[in-house]
Scaffold this motif. Structure first.
Motif, mmCIF file in Angstrom:
data_model
loop_
_atom_site.group_PDB
_atom_site.id
_atom_site.type_symbol
_atom_site.label_atom_id
_atom_site.label_comp_id
_atom_site.label_asym_id
_atom_site.label_seq_id
_atom_site.Cartn_x
_atom_site.Cartn_y
_atom_site.Cartn_z
ATOM 1 N N LYS A 1 0.843 -1.215 0.000
ATOM 2 C CA LYS A 1 0.000 0.000 0.000
ATOM 3 C C LYS A 1 0.866 1.248 0.000
ATOM 4 O O LYS A 1 0.527 2.249 -0.612
ATOM 5 C CB LYS A 1 -0.915 0.005 1.221
ATOM 6 C CG LYS A 1 -2.106 -0.922 1.070
ATOM 7 C CD LYS A 1 -3.047 -0.764 2.245
ATOM 8 C CE LYS A 1 -4.289 -1.600 2.041
ATOM 9 N NZ LYS A 1 -5.132 -1.663 3.242
ATOM 10 N N ARG A 2 1.998 1.179 0.718
ATOM 11 C CA ARG A 2 2.902 2.334 0.746
ATOM 12 C C ARG A 2 3.555 2.555 -0.619
ATOM 13 O O ARG A 2 3.849 3.672 -1.012
ATOM 14 C CB ARG A 2 3.983 2.140 1.823
ATOM 15 C CG ARG A 2 3.678 2.924 3.088
ATOM 16 C CD ARG A 2 4.786 2.820 4.095
ATOM 17 N NE ARG A 2 4.695 1.573 4.836
ATOM 18 C CZ ARG A 2 5.722 0.795 5.156
ATOM 19 N NH1 ARG A 2 6.939 1.097 4.775
ATOM 20 N NH2 ARG A 2 5.528 -0.300 5.841
ATOM 21 N N ILE A 3 3.778 1.466 -1.360
ATOM 22 C CA ILE A 3 4.407 1.581 -2.687
ATOM 23 C C ILE A 3 3.428 2.178 -3.707
ATOM 24 O O ILE A 3 3.826 2.880 -4.621
ATOM 25 C CB ILE A 3 4.925 0.198 -3.148
ATOM 26 C CG1 ILE A 3 6.011 -0.300 -2.195
ATOM 27 C CG2 ILE A 3 5.455 0.230 -4.585
ATOM 28 C CD1 ILE A 3 6.348 -1.783 -2.330
ATOM 29 N N PHE A 4 2.133 1.892 -3.514
ATOM 30 C CA PHE A 4 1.111 2.396 -4.459
ATOM 31 C C PHE A 4 0.090 3.271 -3.726
ATOM 32 O O PHE A 4 -1.088 2.942 -3.673
ATOM 33 C CB PHE A 4 0.380 1.218 -5.124
ATOM 34 C CG PHE A 4 1.255 0.415 -6.049
ATOM 35 C CD1 PHE A 4 1.508 0.840 -7.339
ATOM 36 C CD2 PHE A 4 1.830 -0.763 -5.614
ATOM 37 C CE1 PHE A 4 2.324 0.113 -8.195
ATOM 38 C CE2 PHE A 4 2.659 -1.511 -6.463
ATOM 39 C CZ PHE A 4 2.902 -1.064 -7.756
ATOM 40 N N PRO A 5 0.536 4.415 -3.160
ATOM 41 C CA PRO A 5 -0.398 5.195 -2.332
ATOM 42 C C PRO A 5 -1.491 5.916 -3.123
ATOM 43 O O PRO A 5 -2.571 6.119 -2.621
ATOM 44 C CB PRO A 5 0.515 6.197 -1.613
ATOM 45 C CG PRO A 5 1.701 6.340 -2.495
ATOM 46 C CD PRO A 5 1.854 5.063 -3.257
ATOM 47 N N ASP A 6 -1.177 6.297 -4.351
ATOM 48 C CA ASP A 6 -2.124 7.154 -5.083
ATOM 49 C C ASP A 6 -2.736 6.454 -6.286
ATOM 50 O O ASP A 6 -2.974 7.071 -7.314
ATOM 51 C CB ASP A 6 -1.420 8.437 -5.553
ATOM 52 C CG ASP A 6 -0.810 9.193 -4.403
ATOM 53 O OD1 ASP A 6 -1.511 9.368 -3.391
ATOM 54 O OD2 ASP A 6 0.369 9.582 -4.505
ATOM 55 N N SER A 7 -2.961 5.169 -6.190
ATOM 56 C CA SER A 7 -3.523 4.444 -7.336
ATOM 57 C C SER A 7 -4.939 4.003 -7.004
ATOM 58 O O SER A 7 -5.148 3.014 -6.309
ATOM 59 C CB SER A 7 -2.666 3.224 -7.677
ATOM 60 O OG SER A 7 -1.327 3.593 -7.768
ATOM 61 N N PRO A 8 -5.953 4.767 -7.497
ATOM 62 C CA PRO A 8 -7.336 4.456 -7.126
ATOM 63 C C PRO A 8 -7.815 3.113 -7.686
ATOM 64 O O PRO A 8 -8.751 2.527 -7.161
ATOM 65 C CB PRO A 8 -8.137 5.608 -7.735
ATOM 66 C CG PRO A 8 -7.249 6.207 -8.770
ATOM 67 C CD PRO A 8 -5.843 5.918 -8.387
ATOM 68 N N ASN A 9 -7.146 2.634 -8.747
ATOM 69 C CA ASN A 9 -7.618 1.384 -9.363
ATOM 70 C C ASN A 9 -6.879 0.144 -8.858
ATOM 71 O O ASN A 9 -6.973 -0.919 -9.429
ATOM 72 C CB ASN A 9 -7.543 1.471 -10.898
ATOM 73 C CG ASN A 9 -6.197 1.955 -11.387
ATOM 74 O OD1 ASN A 9 -5.392 2.476 -10.601
ATOM 75 N ND2 ASN A 9 -5.938 1.776 -12.657
ATOM 76 N N ILE A 10 -6.149 0.312 -7.758
ATOM 77 C CA ILE A 10 -5.469 -0.850 -7.180
ATOM 78 C C ILE A 10 -5.924 -1.030 -5.735
ATOM 79 O O ILE A 10 -6.083 -0.053 -4.999
ATOM 80 C CB ILE A 10 -3.939 -0.692 -7.289
ATOM 81 C CG1 ILE A 10 -3.205 -1.884 -6.671
ATOM 82 C CG2 ILE A 10 -3.415 0.552 -6.683
ATOM 83 C CD1 ILE A 10 -1.712 -1.870 -6.978
ATOM 84 N N GLU A 11 -6.162 -2.266 -5.364
ATOM 85 C CA GLU A 11 -6.587 -2.569 -3.995
ATOM 86 C C GLU A 11 -5.711 -3.714 -3.489
ATOM 87 O O GLU A 11 -5.613 -4.752 -4.155
ATOM 88 C CB GLU A 11 -8.043 -3.032 -4.037
ATOM 89 C CG GLU A 11 -8.875 -2.561 -2.886
ATOM 90 C CD GLU A 11 -10.366 -2.810 -3.133
ATOM 91 O OE1 GLU A 11 -11.006 -3.353 -2.246
ATOM 92 O OE2 GLU A 11 -10.866 -2.481 -4.238
ATOM 93 N N VAL A 12 -5.072 -3.506 -2.352
ATOM 94 C CA VAL A 12 -4.193 -4.534 -1.797
ATOM 95 C C VAL A 12 -4.900 -5.171 -0.608
ATOM 96 O O VAL A 12 -5.307 -4.480 0.329
ATOM 97 C CB VAL A 12 -2.837 -3.942 -1.334
ATOM 98 C CG1 VAL A 12 -1.905 -5.059 -0.898
ATOM 99 C CG2 VAL A 12 -2.200 -3.093 -2.421
ATOM 100 N N LEU A 13 -5.038 -6.488 -0.655
ATOM 101 C CA LEU A 13 -5.741 -7.211 0.407
ATOM 102 C C LEU A 13 -4.984 -8.486 0.720
ATOM 103 O O LEU A 13 -4.247 -8.997 -0.134
ATOM 104 C CB LEU A 13 -7.150 -7.611 -0.066
ATOM 105 C CG LEU A 13 -8.146 -6.509 -0.404
ATOM 106 C CD1 LEU A 13 -9.343 -7.110 -1.136
ATOM 107 C CD2 LEU A 13 -8.600 -5.815 0.861
#
Ligand code: ADP
Length: 169
Positions: free
Chosen positions: A58-70
């Motif tokens: 999540k820290r690597i992709f903070p501003d990507s609205p189309n990505i969700e890390v779960l």
């Protein structure tokens, strides 16, 4: 119902490498929404907890609205069903990866016919890169900053005690 514009990229990500990041970025160009799914598998011994792996991604992709890390602790086909995912992306490095990935794809296809599996060949810069190698290098104090994102370098410093420096006793 699954959505062919929604994809998932499952893996252990223990830890994420630039090889993983490359696959994620390329997948984002192809799909409207990407789930990066950290496998929380009790049978697989991981250095980092599932929460740590999710947090660092999540820290690597903070501003990507189309990505969700779960994180997910079940079968990935069940995750796909629960989230309406139409495509599962898997990265392939060398021919060695292909045999394993192909068998896994066959098994998943048997369990969930409507889920397509897409193999994405690695970027040539990363075809030798695997998470296990990163952990070993970090344990010996080697510089891994050209192989993993800066956020992972930080996490490795916190978590991995350096066990050897290579000098003769
Ligand atoms: P798993 O335990 O599911 O194999 P990994 O974190 O090792 O989890 O890998 C997740 C996915 O990322 C797999 O499809 C793997 O082949 C792919 N992958 C790992 N390293 C690389 C790399 N350097 N380049 C491309 N794909 C990679």
């Amino acid at each position: 119902m699954v959505d062919p514009h929604v994809a998932m990229f499952p893996g252990s990500f223990d830890p994420p490498t630039l090889g993983h990041i490359n696959i994620i970025k390329r997948s984002l160009r192809l799909y409207d929404h990407l789930y990066v799914v950290v496998a929380d598998n009790i049978n697989k011994h991981c250095l980092f907890t599932a929460q740590e792996r999710v947090d660092v991604l999540k820290r690597i992709f903070p501003d990507s609205p189309n990505i969700e890390v779960l994180s997910y602790d079940g079968l990935m086909v069940n995750f796909a069903r629960e989230h309406g995912v139409g495509v599962m992306i898997r990265g392939v490095r060398a021919v060695g990866d292909f045999g394993y990935e192909f068998e896994l794809a066959m098994t998943n296809k048997q369990m969930m016919d409507e889920l397509e599996v897409l193999f994405m060949p690695t970027d040539p810069n990363y075809f030798m890169l695997r998470s296990s190698q990163i952990k070993e290098m970090a344990a010996f104090g080697a510089d891994v900053s050209s192989l993993v994102p800066a956020e992972v370098v930080e996490l490795l410093h916190e978590k991995v005690p350096v066990v050897g420096s290579g000098s003769l006793a």
